[in-house]
Design an enzyme around this catalytic site. Structure first.
Site, PDB file in Angstrom:
ATOM      1  N   GLU A 237      34.552  40.491  47.227  1.00 38.34           N
ATOM      2  CA  GLU A 237      34.779  40.465  48.668  1.00 38.34           C
ATOM      3  C   GLU A 237      33.555  40.974  49.434  1.00 38.34           C
ATOM      4  O   GLU A 237      33.333  40.614  50.584  1.00 38.34           O
ATOM      5  CB  GLU A 237      36.026  41.306  49.018  1.00 38.34           C
ATOM      6  CG  GLU A 237      36.785  40.747  50.200  1.00 38.34           C
ATOM      7  CD  GLU A 237      38.181  41.339  50.370  1.00 38.34           C
ATOM      8  OE1 GLU A 237      39.100  40.577  50.690  1.00 38.34           O
ATOM      9  OE2 GLU A 237      38.358  42.557  50.193  1.00 38.34           O
TER      10      GLU A 237
ATOM     11  N   HIS B 292      39.675  38.494  21.610  1.00 35.12           N
ATOM     12  CA  HIS B 292      40.510  37.441  21.025  1.00 35.12           C
ATOM     13  C   HIS B 292      40.951  36.453  22.094  1.00 35.12           C
ATOM     14  O   HIS B 292      41.950  35.769  21.931  1.00 35.12           O
ATOM     15  CB  HIS B 292      41.725  38.073  20.337  1.00 35.12           C
ATOM     16  CG  HIS B 292      41.331  39.007  19.238  1.00 35.12           C
ATOM     17  ND1 HIS B 292      41.240  38.615  17.919  1.00 35.12           N
ATOM     18  CD2 HIS B 292      40.941  40.297  19.268  1.00 35.12           C
ATOM     19  CE1 HIS B 292      40.846  39.648  17.183  1.00 35.12           C
ATOM     20  NE2 HIS B 292      40.650  40.679  17.982  1.00 35.12           N
TER      21      HIS B 292
ATOM     22  N   LYS C 206      44.677  33.811  56.970  1.00 35.53           N
ATOM     23  CA  LYS C 206      45.634  34.680  57.665  1.00 35.53           C
ATOM     24  C   LYS C 206      46.147  33.995  58.932  1.00 35.53           C
ATOM     25  O   LYS C 206      47.337  34.006  59.219  1.00 35.53           O
ATOM     26  CB  LYS C 206      44.969  36.002  58.061  1.00 35.53           C
ATOM     27  CG  LYS C 206      44.783  36.965  56.909  1.00 35.53           C
ATOM     28  CD  LYS C 206      44.301  38.298  57.455  1.00 35.53           C
ATOM     29  CE  LYS C 206      43.907  39.243  56.350  1.00 35.53           C
ATOM     30  NZ  LYS C 206      43.315  40.484  56.830  1.00 35.53           N
TER      31      LYS C 206
HETATM   32  O1  PA5 Z   1      38.966  45.491  51.125  1.00 32.80           O
HETATM   33  C1  PA5 Z   1      39.517  45.064  52.126  1.00 32.80           C
HETATM   34  O2  PA5 Z   1      39.094  45.307  53.257  1.00 32.80           O
HETATM   35  C2  PA5 Z   1      40.784  44.245  52.016  1.00 32.80           C
HETATM   36  O3  PA5 Z   1      41.081  43.950  50.685  1.00 32.80           O
HETATM   37  C3  PA5 Z   1      41.967  44.988  52.646  1.00 32.80           C
HETATM   38  O4  PA5 Z   1      42.098  46.227  52.017  1.00 32.80           O
HETATM   39  C4  PA5 Z   1      43.268  44.207  52.518  1.00 32.80           C
HETATM   40  O5  PA5 Z   1      43.144  42.946  53.107  1.00 32.80           O
HETATM   41  C5  PA5 Z   1      44.412  44.961  53.155  1.00 32.80           C
HETATM   42  O6  PA5 Z   1      44.091  45.253  54.478  1.00 32.80           O
HETATM   43  P1  PA5 Z   1      44.807  46.378  55.280  1.00 32.80           P
HETATM   44  O7  PA5 Z   1      44.475  47.671  54.677  1.00 32.80           O
HETATM   45  O8  PA5 Z   1      44.289  46.251  56.678  1.00 32.80           O
HETATM   46  O9  PA5 Z   1      46.281  46.099  55.207  1.00 32.80           O
END
Ligand code: PA5
Length: 471
Positions: free
Chosen positions: A304, A326, A440
């Protein structure tokens, strides 16, 4: 068996990075030359300087989290006040709001923690992470809980993530039905942004117990905030040990010599191997069940943070030694030369398990007797490392002298810092995730959220399927 693996002493507990097999001497044409790595030294120094400058200006708050002693004090105080009150702790959160906590739980609690008798958990609750919204999965979890004695910890930085908010609404309704509106509050704990988001509003208006995700710290960098530390403290994990390990690693990651700075070295080597040798994939393979989820945590962090527009970004893959020898190893050994493997080794496991001598007449079994499982797992890791290298498959090994809060704190901080360093090399912003926003918005449209009608129409028209392609 104690429930918490304690930090013992600092010296001698430093984790190490062995990058021999990333180098040309070991992995022949596939490895890096010293010259190539030295070629990044100046750039590395600049990046490190920029990072320290940005840090001083408060732009990299994740780096200072290990120094927030007040925050830990507050967390521990809360944990102390609710000690013995709940049988179960359920975390409602997803992605970065769950993976840090999951990693700490599996790494620092004994295996099968939830199955231990309460006495062996030292009065701490069982812990469950309800990450996904699979209706069967979530229903199944609620079915096995006694909700009256369960603390639901809702974690969402934005306070509006659909998955977490939906879980919250279901749980809230259940609690109100079982306990009544007033009493239901005692079973809810919120961690969210200090000011913004729907969850913060609810928290304020209903007077729920709450903690804050510090400003500027995104989910995947939040393991050292209440997001990771609160579930840890509530289940007896040594939070100070974690932060102490992170601080120790911070010291090493400030060194301005790329050859001596583990975060800079790791990031620079992985970057060069990607752009110069086509190693687009990074496999993290811990040889330790307790660190299985660390590889999931790293997968999110690396993916990410670095996978960005214009097709930039290496692909992280999680694996587990020896299990995946394995499973995936055949591909790594003989398939495309497009991977780097990061082994995570633990020198001293908590237990030693001897393999009994038996069947003296059977050569295929006899050699095992008199050894230990510890020796076998180490032998298999060494054999895998060597054969990969012989096959020109670049790899490196991070070794933890033992797994405890202090060494895990080091490792987590190292990987976070290396990720941000790599962000500078790839020239991307490691802290945003614009690519997930579109999905989203489309979800909001489908679910009928106000203001997203256009998205609903878009997916209805653009997402059409041909029957002829469904068989
Ligand atoms: O690393 C990140 O920013 C994302 O993976 C968020 O943690 C995830 O989308 C959840 O978001 P939030 O904490 O706003 O619910």
């Amino acid at each position: 068996m104690g429930t918490v693996k304690n930090n013992t002493s600092k010296t001698g507990l430093r984790i190490t990075l062995d990058f021999n097999n990333l180098m040309a001497e070991s992995a022949q044409g596939e490895g890096l030359t010293e010259r190539e790595l030295s070629g990044t030294a100046e750039r590395a120094r600049q990046i490190l300087q920029e990072m320290q400058e940005r840090r001083a200006q408060g732009q990299l708050p994740f780096m200072d989290l290990p120094y927030q002693r007040g925050m830990v004090k507050e967390i521990k105080e809360y944990a102390r006040t609710v000690q013995g009150k709940y049988t179960d702790l359920v975390i409602l959160g997803i992605g970065g709001s769950a993976l840090g906590g999951i990693t700490l739980h599996h790494a620092l609690h004994p295996p099968f923690y939830n199955l231990l008798p309460p006495g062996e958990r030292k009065g701490c609750p069982r812990i469950f992470f309800a990450e996904n919204i699979d209706p069967d999965g979530f229903h199944g979890l609620l079915d096995i809980l006694e909700v009256r004695t369960t603390l639901f910890h809702v974690i969402s930085k934005s306070g509006e993530t659909a998955e977490t908010m939906a879980q919250f609404l279901i749980v809230k309704d259940l609690l109100v039905k079982k306990l009544g509106k007033k009493r239901s509050r005692e079973n809810l704990l919120i961690t969210t942004d200090a000011a913004s988001g729907w969850l913060r509003q609810i928290c304020r208006s209903e007077g729920l117990a709450d903690f804050t995700v510090p400003q500027g710290v995104g989910g995947r960098f939040s393991v050292f905030t209440p997001v990771g530390l609160l579930p840890a403290a509530l289940t007896g994990i040594d939070c100070e040990g974690l932060l102490s390990g992170a601080r120790f690693m911070d010291g090493l990651c400030k060194r301005d010599d790329v050859w001596k700075n583990p975060a800079a070295l790791l990031a620079a080597a992985l970057y060069l191997l990607d752009v110069r040798r086509g190693k687009r994939m990074v496999v993290m393979m811990p040889y330790c069940d307790a660190l299985k989820d660390l590889a999931y945590w790293f997968r999110q962090l690396w993916a990410e943070s670095l996978g960005k527009k214009d097709e930039v970004g290496p692909t992280p893959i999680n694996a587990l030694g020896v299990t995946d020898q394995h499973s995936q190893l055949q591909l790594y050994m003989e398939g495309p030369l497009d991977k780097v493997i990061i082994f995570i080794a633990v020198k001293q496991y908590q237990k030693t398990l001897p393999i009994p001598r038996a069947y003296p007449g059977l050569e295929g079994l006899r050699y095992l007797g008199g050894h230990t499982l510890n020796e076998l797992i180490a032998a298999e890791r060494m054999a895998t490392e060597y054969s990969l290298t012989k096959n020109r498959r670049v790899n490196c090994t991070v070794t933890l002298p033992e797994l405890n809060a202090f060494t895990l704190g080091q490792l987590l901080y190292l990987l976070e810092t290396a990720t941000v360093f790599a962000g500078s090399l790839y020239q991307v912003n490691p802290f945003d995730q614009p690519g997930v926003e579109e999905g989203k918005k489309l979800t909001y449209g489908i679910m009928g959220r106000k203001g997203y009608g256009v998205k609903k129409r878009e997916i209805k028209e653009g997402g059409r399927k041909f029957k002829k392609y469904i068989i």
